[in-house]
Write a protein that holds these residues in place. Structure first.
Motif, PDB file in Angstrom:
ATOM      1  N   SER A 358       0.832  -1.210   0.000  1.00 28.96           N
ATOM      2  CA  SER A 358       0.000   0.000   0.000  1.00 28.96           C
ATOM      3  C   SER A 358       0.867   1.261   0.000  1.00 28.96           C
ATOM      4  O   SER A 358       0.520   2.262  -0.643  1.00 28.96           O
ATOM      5  N   GLN A 359       1.984   1.219   0.711  1.00 32.34           N
ATOM      6  CA  GLN A 359       2.863   2.389   0.769  1.00 32.34           C
ATOM      7  C   GLN A 359       3.480   2.689  -0.596  1.00 32.34           C
ATOM      8  O   GLN A 359       3.654   3.847  -0.967  1.00 32.34           O
ATOM      9  N   VAL A 360       3.813   1.634  -1.353  1.00 29.60           N
ATOM     10  CA  VAL A 360       4.316   1.836  -2.718  1.00 29.60           C
ATOM     11  C   VAL A 360       3.248   2.494  -3.579  1.00 29.60           C
ATOM     12  O   VAL A 360       3.518   3.457  -4.316  1.00 29.60           O
ATOM     13  N   LEU A 361       2.029   1.996  -3.490  1.00 29.90           N
ATOM     14  CA  LEU A 361       0.947   2.543  -4.315  1.00 29.90           C
ATOM     15  C   LEU A 361       0.595   3.973  -3.916  1.00 29.90           C
ATOM     16  O   LEU A 361       0.199   4.786  -4.768  1.00 29.90           O
ATOM     17  N   MET A 362       0.744   4.296  -2.637  1.00 30.92           N
ATOM     18  CA  MET A 362       0.498   5.678  -2.207  1.00 30.92           C
ATOM     19  C   MET A 362       1.572   6.626  -2.737  1.00 30.92           C
ATOM     20  O   MET A 362       1.295   7.782  -3.056  1.00 30.92           O
ATOM     21  N   GLN A 363       2.802   6.122  -2.820  1.00 29.11           N
ATOM     22  CA  GLN A 363       3.890   6.966  -3.317  1.00 29.11           C
ATOM     23  C   GLN A 363       3.876   7.058  -4.837  1.00 29.11           C
ATOM     24  O   GLN A 363       4.043   8.141  -5.410  1.00 29.11           O
ATOM     25  N   GLU A 364       3.674   5.898  -5.494  1.00 33.39           N
ATOM     26  CA  GLU A 364       3.666   5.854  -6.958  1.00 33.39           C
ATOM     27  C   GLU A 364       2.222   5.960  -7.437  1.00 33.39           C
ATOM     28  O   GLU A 364       1.549   4.958  -7.676  1.00 33.39           O
ATOM     29  N   LYS A 365       1.759   7.182  -7.570  1.00 40.94           N
ATOM     30  CA  LYS A 365       0.337   7.414  -7.835  1.00 40.94           C
ATOM     31  C   LYS A 365      -0.153   6.797  -9.139  1.00 40.94           C
ATOM     32  O   LYS A 365      -1.324   6.435  -9.261  1.00 40.94           O
ATOM     33  N   GLY A 366       0.742   6.661 -10.115  1.00 42.76           N
ATOM     34  CA  GLY A 366       0.318   6.122 -11.405  1.00 42.76           C
ATOM     35  C   GLY A 366       0.477   4.626 -11.534  1.00 42.76           C
ATOM     36  O   GLY A 366       0.136   4.045 -12.574  1.00 42.76           O
ATOM     37  N   MET A 367       0.991   3.957 -10.516  1.00 41.98           N
ATOM     38  CA  MET A 367       1.255   2.508 -10.610  1.00 41.98           C
ATOM     39  C   MET A 367      -0.032   1.705 -10.477  1.00 41.98           C
ATOM     40  O   MET A 367      -0.889   2.002  -9.658  1.00 41.98           O
ATOM     41  N   LYS A 368      -0.120   0.678 -11.336  1.00 44.98           N
ATOM     42  CA  LYS A 368      -1.176  -0.315 -11.218  1.00 44.98           C
ATOM     43  C   LYS A 368      -0.536  -1.678 -10.995  1.00 44.98           C
ATOM     44  O   LYS A 368       0.558  -1.946 -11.496  1.00 44.98           O
ATOM     45  N   LEU A 369      -1.228  -2.538 -10.255  1.00 44.10           N
ATOM     46  CA  LEU A 369      -0.669  -3.842  -9.910  1.00 44.10           C
ATOM     47  C   LEU A 369      -1.630  -4.965 -10.255  1.00 44.10           C
ATOM     48  O   LEU A 369      -2.855  -4.825 -10.123  1.00 44.10           O
ATOM     49  N   LYS A 370      -1.040  -6.081 -10.689  1.00 49.03           N
ATOM     50  CA  LYS A 370      -1.796  -7.327 -10.804  1.00 49.03           C
ATOM     51  C   LYS A 370      -1.385  -8.218  -9.638  1.00 49.03           C
ATOM     52  O   LYS A 370      -0.196  -8.430  -9.383  1.00 49.03           O
ATOM     53  N   ILE A 371      -2.385  -8.742  -8.936  1.00 46.35           N
ATOM     54  CA  ILE A 371      -2.155  -9.613  -7.783  1.00 46.35           C
ATOM     55  C   ILE A 371      -2.493 -11.035  -8.212  1.00 46.35           C
ATOM     56  O   ILE A 371      -3.618 -11.314  -8.647  1.00 46.35           O
ATOM     57  N   VAL A 372      -1.512 -11.945  -8.106  1.00 41.61           N
ATOM     58  CA  VAL A 372      -1.682 -13.311  -8.589  1.00 41.61           C
ATOM     59  C   VAL A 372      -1.556 -14.288  -7.425  1.00 41.61           C
ATOM     60  O   VAL A 372      -0.559 -14.270  -6.695  1.00 41.61           O
ATOM     61  N   GLY A 373      -2.567 -15.147  -7.258  1.00 39.31           N
ATOM     62  CA  GLY A 373      -2.540 -16.145  -6.198  1.00 39.31           C
ATOM     63  C   GLY A 373      -2.129 -17.503  -6.715  1.00 39.31           C
ATOM     64  O   GLY A 373      -2.457 -17.880  -7.844  1.00 39.31           O
ATOM     65  N   HIS A 374      -1.379 -18.262  -5.893  1.00 41.61           N
ATOM     66  CA  HIS A 374      -0.933 -19.612  -6.234  1.00 41.61           C
ATOM     67  C   HIS A 374      -1.199 -20.546  -5.049  1.00 41.61           C
ATOM     68  O   HIS A 374      -1.136 -20.119  -3.891  1.00 41.61           O
ATOM     69  N   THR A 375      -1.461 -21.820  -5.320  1.00 42.28           N
ATOM     70  CA  THR A 375      -1.674 -22.823  -4.278  1.00 42.28           C
ATOM     71  C   THR A 375      -0.709 -23.992  -4.469  1.00 42.28           C
ATOM     72  O   THR A 375      -0.006 -24.072  -5.485  1.00 42.28           O
ATOM     73  N   ASP A 376      -0.721 -24.912  -3.509  1.00 49.91           N
ATOM     74  CA  ASP A 376      -0.011 -26.175  -3.727  1.00 49.91           C
ATOM     75  C   ASP A 376      -0.943 -27.126  -4.475  1.00 49.91           C
ATOM     76  O   ASP A 376      -2.020 -26.735  -4.931  1.00 49.91           O
ATOM     77  N   ALA A 377      -0.526 -28.394  -4.614  1.00 50.55           N
ATOM     78  CA  ALA A 377      -1.278 -29.325  -5.451  1.00 50.55           C
ATOM     79  C   ALA A 377      -2.300 -30.147  -4.681  1.00 50.55           C
ATOM     80  O   ALA A 377      -2.968 -30.999  -5.279  1.00 50.55           O
ATOM     81  N   ASP A 378      -2.438 -29.936  -3.380  1.00 54.80           N
ATOM     82  CA  ASP A 378      -3.449 -30.679  -2.626  1.00 54.80           C
ATOM     83  C   ASP A 378      -4.841 -30.225  -3.049  1.00 54.80           C
ATOM     84  O   ASP A 378      -5.096 -29.032  -3.216  1.00 54.80           O
ATOM     85  N   GLY A 379      -5.745 -31.171  -3.216  1.00 58.98           N
ATOM     86  CA  GLY A 379      -7.090 -30.810  -3.633  1.00 58.98           C
ATOM     87  C   GLY A 379      -7.245 -30.903  -5.140  1.00 58.98           C
ATOM     88  O   GLY A 379      -6.304 -31.208  -5.885  1.00 58.98           O
ATOM     89  N   SER A 380      -8.437 -30.585  -5.609  1.00 61.29           N
ATOM     90  CA  SER A 380      -8.719 -30.676  -7.043  1.00 61.29           C
ATOM     91  C   SER A 380      -8.178 -29.467  -7.789  1.00 61.29           C
ATOM     92  O   SER A 380      -7.975 -28.394  -7.215  1.00 61.29           O
ATOM     93  N   ASP A 381      -7.960 -29.645  -9.102  1.00 68.50           N
ATOM     94  CA  ASP A 381      -7.490 -28.532  -9.933  1.00 68.50           C
ATOM     95  C   ASP A 381      -8.487 -27.375  -9.906  1.00 68.50           C
ATOM     96  O   ASP A 381      -8.093 -26.206  -9.774  1.00 68.50           O
ATOM     97  N   GLU A 382      -9.767 -27.723 -10.035  1.00 70.29           N
ATOM     98  CA  GLU A 382     -10.792 -26.678 -10.070  1.00 70.29           C
ATOM     99  C   GLU A 382     -10.872 -25.953  -8.730  1.00 70.29           C
ATOM    100  O   GLU A 382     -10.986 -24.715  -8.677  1.00 70.29           O
ATOM    101  N   GLY A 383     -10.812 -26.718  -7.633  1.00 71.14           N
ATOM    102  CA  GLY A 383     -10.877 -26.102  -6.310  1.00 71.14           C
ATOM    103  C   GLY A 383      -9.703 -25.183  -6.046  1.00 71.14           C
ATOM    104  O   GLY A 383      -9.862 -24.090  -5.483  1.00 71.14           O
ATOM    105  N   ASN A 384      -8.512 -25.606  -6.461  1.00 74.00           N
ATOM    106  CA  ASN A 384      -7.328 -24.780  -6.239  1.00 74.00           C
ATOM    107  C   ASN A 384      -7.344 -23.523  -7.109  1.00 74.00           C
ATOM    108  O   ASN A 384      -6.872 -22.462  -6.693  1.00 74.00           O
ATOM    109  N   MET A 385      -7.870 -23.642  -8.322  1.00 75.93           N
ATOM    110  CA  MET A 385      -7.971 -22.460  -9.180  1.00 75.93           C
ATOM    111  C   MET A 385      -8.900 -21.418  -8.545  1.00 75.93           C
ATOM    112  O   MET A 385      -8.562 -20.223  -8.493  1.00 75.93           O
ATOM    113  N   LYS A 386     -10.029 -21.873  -8.053  1.00 80.64           N
ATOM    114  CA  LYS A 386     -10.958 -20.941  -7.405  1.00 80.64           C
ATOM    115  C   LYS A 386     -10.353 -20.362  -6.127  1.00 80.64           C
ATOM    116  O   LYS A 386     -10.485 -19.157  -5.851  1.00 80.64           O
ATOM    117  N   LEU A 387      -9.696 -21.214  -5.353  1.00 86.89           N
ATOM    118  CA  LEU A 387      -9.094 -20.747  -4.101  1.00 86.89           C
ATOM    119  C   LEU A 387      -8.031 -19.694  -4.361  1.00 86.89           C
ATOM    120  O   LEU A 387      -7.972 -18.666  -3.669  1.00 86.89           O
TER     121      LEU A 387
END
Length: 441
Positions: A358-387
Motif C-alpha cells: 500500500s505504501q508503494v501505491l500511495m507513493q507511486e500514484k500512477g502505478m497499477k498492480l496485478k495480484i496473482v494467487g498460487h496454491t499447492d497441489a493438494d485438492g482438485s485442480d478446479e478447487g485450487n484455481m478458485k481458491l
C-alpha cells in the motif's frame, strides 16, 4: 417562692428527656467507634492476607515454583493452525491469535510492520511425522514427542523444561538477513506459575548443545501473577555485552497461542508478539559471527503440571524492504501472506507485507498492480484455481478497505497449482508454492 407540683413534674420530664438524648448520643458515639475499629481490623486482615499471598508467590517463584497450585491444568482456548501458512493444513479459522477480547482482525494489524523473508530456508508443521514420535527434522539432548491439543489435529512438539535442554531444528547456516516465525501454546499455566517460566530463542554459532561463544537470545515469559517482560541478551566472544528486559504484560497473550516473529538484519534484532513489536536492538548480533542454528529452550515450568509447545516453525532468507524491490524490479513474490486453511481469509499477521504494498501505491500514484494467487497441489485442480483467485481478490480487498487504495488500480488473478516453484510432495515445497505475486502493470 415555692415551686408548684406541676412545675416540678414538667422540669423532671424535660431533664429525663435531655438525659435520654445525651445517653443515646453517647451510645451511638461508642457504637460508631466500635464499628470504625471493626472496619479497620477487617481492612488490616485483608491487607495482611494479600501481603502474605504476594510474599508466598514471590518466594515460590524463587524457591519452589508452582508448589502451592491446586487448580486443574487448562488447555489453550484455541490450539494450533491459527498461523498455518497453507491451503490444506487443518486448524481453526480464526483471523489472528485470540486474546481475552476475542479474535483479532486485519484492522488491528494494519500497522504491523513485520515482513517475512521471501526465500524459505526451513519450514516444519510436523505434517510428515507421527504422533508420539520425535520430529525427524529436529534434534535434542533430552527427549520429546509430538502431540495434539484439544480437538485440533495440529501437531505440537513439547519443549521439556530444564537447564541446558535444547531443541534444535535442522536449519541451515543462516545468512546476514533472515526471519523466524513460530507458534507457542501452554497448558497448565496459572497464577502460581514461576516467574522463571520462559521460552528462550537463541541464535548461536554452536550447532550442538551449548550456548556458543557468539549468541543472541530472547526470552518469552509465561508467568501469570506478574508482568515479567521480555529479556534479550547477547554474548560476543564469550563476553556478555547486552542484557535488558523490556516491559511487557504478556499474561493474557501467553495463554492464547502467541505467534512470534523475529527479523534479523545483520546486527539488528527485532521481535514481535502477535501484532506488537517489543524488541528492536540495533547491535545485538555479534558482528562477523556465523550463526549456525536456532535453538529453543524452556525453563521454569513445573514438571507434570505446566507444559509448553511449539509448531509451525518457518525460517526464511530476506525480510528486507519489499517496497524498493517492487519499484526497482516491478515484481515481487512472497509466501508470507498467510490464509486460513482451505479459505481466502487473510491471517492478520500477514498485514506487514500488504501494508508495504500500500505504501508503494500511495507513493507511486500512477502505478497499477496485478495480484496473482498460487496454491499447492493438494485438492482438485478446479478447487485450487478458485481458491487462488479468491485469495488474490482478498488481498486486493484488503488494500482497498484497510489502506484506501482505489480498486481500479488493482487486478486479481488465480493460477491455482499450475506454476509450482517447489516440490509438492514435501511440506517445504508446498509452503513455497502457496504464494502471492505482485506485478507492476
Amino acid at each position: 417562692m415555692k415551686t408548684s407540683f406541676l412545675g416540678k413534674a414538667v422540669f423532671c420530664l424535660l431533664f429525663a428527656f435531655a438525659y435520654s438524648l445525651n445517653s443515646d448520643a453517647q451510645l451511638l458515639k461508642k457504637l460508631g467507634k466500635k464499628a470504625e475499629r471493626a472496619a479497620e481490623r477487617t481492612i488490616e486482615r485483608r491487607v495482611e492476607k494479600e501481603t502474605t499471598k504476594k510474599t508466598d508467590q514471590a518466594l515460590d517463584s524463587i524457591l519452589e515454583p508452582g508448589s502451592k497450585d491446586k487448580k486443574n491444568p487448562k488447555a489453550p482456548d484455541n490450539t494450533g493452525g491459527q498461523n498455518t501458512p497453507g491451503n490444506t493444513t487443518n486448524g481453526p479459522s480464526d483471523t489472528g491469535s485470540p486474546e481475552a477480547g476475542g479474535p483479532k482482525t486485519i484492522q488491528v494489524y494494519s500497522k504491523f510492520d513485520y515482513v517475512p523473508g521471501d526465500k524459505q530456508l526451513f519450514y516444519d508443521d510436523f505434517g510428515n511425522d507421527f504422533i508420539g514420535d520425535f520430529p525427524s527434522k529436529w534434534n535434542t539432548n533430552a527427549g520429546g514427542e509430538l502431540v495434539t491439543l484439544g480437538d485440533s489435529p495440529q501437531k505440537w512438539l513439547e519443549l521439556k523444561s530444564g537447564f541446558n535442554i535444547y531443541y534444535i531444528p535442522d536449519v541451515p547456516q543462516l545468512p546476514e538477513e533472515y526471519t523466524i516465525e513460530f507458534d507457542l501454546a501452554a497448558v497448565g499455566v496459572d497464577n502460581q506459575t514461576s516467574s522463571q517460566a520462559k521460552v528462550a530463542i537463541t541464535l548461536s554459532n554452536d550447532d550442538k548443545f551449548k550456548p556458543g561463544s557468539n549468541n543472541a537470545y530472547a526470552e518469552i515469559p509465561f508467568c501469570q501473577y506478574a508482568a515479567i517482560g521480555i529479556t534479550v541478551q547477547n554474548n560476543i566472544n564469550n563476553k556478555r555485552e547486552i542484557r535488558s528486559t523490556v516491559k511487557a504484560d504478556l499474561r493474557d497473550v501467553a495463554l492464547n497461542n502467541p505467534h512470534i516473529s523475529i527479523a534479523v538484519n545483520k546486527l539488528r534484532f527485532r521481535l514481535w508478539v502477535n501484532e506488537v513489536k517489543y524488541i528492536d536492538v540495533p547491535r545485538l548480533v555479534a558482528p562477523g559471527a556465523v550463526i549456525h542454528t536456532v535453538k529453543f529452550l524452556a525453563n521454569g515450568f513445573k514438571d507434570g503440571k505446566e507444559k509448553v509447545f511449539i509448531t509451525n516453525l518457518k525460517v526464511a532468507e530476506g525480510g528486507v524492504d519489499l517496497r524498493r524491490k517492487l519499484i526497482s524490479e516491478g515484481k515481487i513474490s512472497t509466501n508470507g501472506i498467510l490464509f486460513d486453511s482451505g479459505s481466502a481469509n487473510i491471517q492478520p499477521q500477514s498485514m506487514g507485507i500488504i501494508r508495504q504494498i500500500s505504501q508503494v501505491l500511495m507513493q507511486e500514484k500512477g502505478m497499477k498492480l496485478k495480484i496473482v494467487g498460487h496454491t499447492d497441489a493438494d485438492g482438485s485442480d478446479e478447487g485450487n484455481m478458485k481458491l487462488s483467485q479468491d485469495r488474490a481478490e482478498a488481498v486486493k480487498n484488503a488494500l482497498v478497505s484497510v489502506y484506501g487504495i482505489s480498486s481500479d488500480r488493482l487486478l486479481s488473478e488465480g493460477k491455482g497449482e499450475l506454476e509450482p516453484v517447489g516440490d509438492n510432495n514435501t511440506p517445504d515445497g508446498k509452503s513455497q508454492n502457496r504464494r502471492v505475486e505482485f506485478i507492476k502493470q
